[in-house]
Design a protein around this motif. Sequence first.
Motif, PDB file in Angstrom:
ATOM      1  N   TRP A   1       2.232 -19.350   9.055  1.00  0.00           N
ATOM      2  CA  TRP A   1       3.550 -19.902   8.735  1.00  0.00           C
ATOM      3  C   TRP A   1       3.966 -20.930   9.783  1.00  0.00           C
ATOM      4  CZ3 TRP A   1       8.226 -18.688  11.530  1.00  0.00           C
ATOM      5  CH2 TRP A   1       9.381 -19.224  10.969  1.00  0.00           C
TER       6      TRP A   1
ATOM      7  N   GLU B   1       7.559 -16.258  -3.285  1.00  0.00           N
ATOM      8  CA  GLU B   1       6.361 -16.514  -4.067  1.00  0.00           C
ATOM      9  C   GLU B   1       5.159 -16.794  -3.187  1.00  0.00           C
ATOM     10  OE1 GLU B   1       9.026 -18.949  -5.018  1.00  0.00           O
ATOM     11  OE2 GLU B   1       9.879 -17.666  -6.570  1.00  0.00           O
ATOM     12  N   LYS B   2       5.394 -17.148  -1.961  1.00  0.00           N
ATOM     13  CA  LYS B   2       4.312 -17.491  -1.040  1.00  0.00           C
ATOM     14  C   LYS B   2       4.081 -16.325  -0.085  1.00  0.00           C
ATOM     15  CE  LYS B   2       5.798 -22.213  -1.468  1.00  0.00           C
ATOM     16  NZ  LYS B   2       6.701 -23.189  -0.917  1.00  0.00           N
TER      17      LYS B   2
ATOM     18  N   ILE C   1       5.563 -16.444   3.487  1.00  0.00           N
ATOM     19  CA  ILE C   1       7.011 -16.230   3.583  1.00  0.00           C
ATOM     20  C   ILE C   1       7.291 -14.724   3.614  1.00  0.00           C
ATOM     21  CG2 ILE C   1       9.219 -16.493   2.372  1.00  0.00           C
ATOM     22  CD1 ILE C   1       8.322 -19.134   3.494  1.00  0.00           C
ATOM     23  N   GLU C   2       6.674 -13.985   2.710  1.00  0.00           N
ATOM     24  CA  GLU C   2       6.876 -12.529   2.641  1.00  0.00           C
ATOM     25  C   GLU C   2       6.432 -11.854   3.934  1.00  0.00           C
ATOM     26  OE1 GLU C   2       8.012  -8.889   0.851  1.00  0.00           O
ATOM     27  OE2 GLU C   2       8.466 -10.950   0.338  1.00  0.00           O
TER      28      GLU C   2
ATOM     29  N   TYR D   1       1.532 -24.002   7.907  1.00  0.00           N
ATOM     30  CA  TYR D   1       2.545 -24.405   6.930  1.00  0.00           C
ATOM     31  C   TYR D   1       3.767 -25.070   7.569  1.00  0.00           C
ATOM     32  CZ  TYR D   1      -0.329 -21.472   3.977  1.00  0.00           C
ATOM     33  OH  TYR D   1      -1.386 -20.923   3.300  1.00  0.00           O
TER      34      TYR D   1
ATOM     35  N   ASP E   1      -2.542 -16.028   6.054  1.00  0.00           N
ATOM     36  CA  ASP E   1      -1.226 -16.363   5.507  1.00  0.00           C
ATOM     37  C   ASP E   1      -0.120 -15.514   6.118  1.00  0.00           C
ATOM     38  OD1 ASP E   1      -1.939 -18.486   3.875  1.00  0.00           O
ATOM     39  OD2 ASP E   1      -2.383 -17.203   2.170  1.00  0.00           O
TER      40      ASP E   1
END
Length: 125
Positions: free
Chosen positions: A79, A95-96, A99-100, A83, A74
């Motif tokens: 990303w 929240e994902k 992304i962070e 995704y 992740d």
Amino acid sequence: MILFIIINAIFCLSFLGFAYLNLNDIDWYLWVPIYVAVAACCGLACFGIYYPRIYMFLTGFYLVYAVKLFFAKDGVRDWIVKYRRPSLVETMQAEKPFIEMTREFFGLLIISAALIIDYVVVTHL
């Protein structure tokens, strides 16, 4: 030389602001020192105090960490591929995990670029 001082002052204040914004993060203990260290380097450069070895050490550490974030589960690679690059700026609450991690990856690239700029300028004065 005045442009170098202005750029470093902007970097210093920006990175201090980023450190402040990270105080409410879950992993604040990691990101606040990361941003404060680079802010200190840029702030000291405004006053003609340079530490090229520290610039290279920090840059190496930040880039190794960026590579880790790129290839992590992740992470940035997911990303992009898995995704299909959703927006990183829709909300400041990430929240994902992808992304962070992607935001952190680009933050590391920005601070590494600031340190590399200082290193190049200082070693060629």
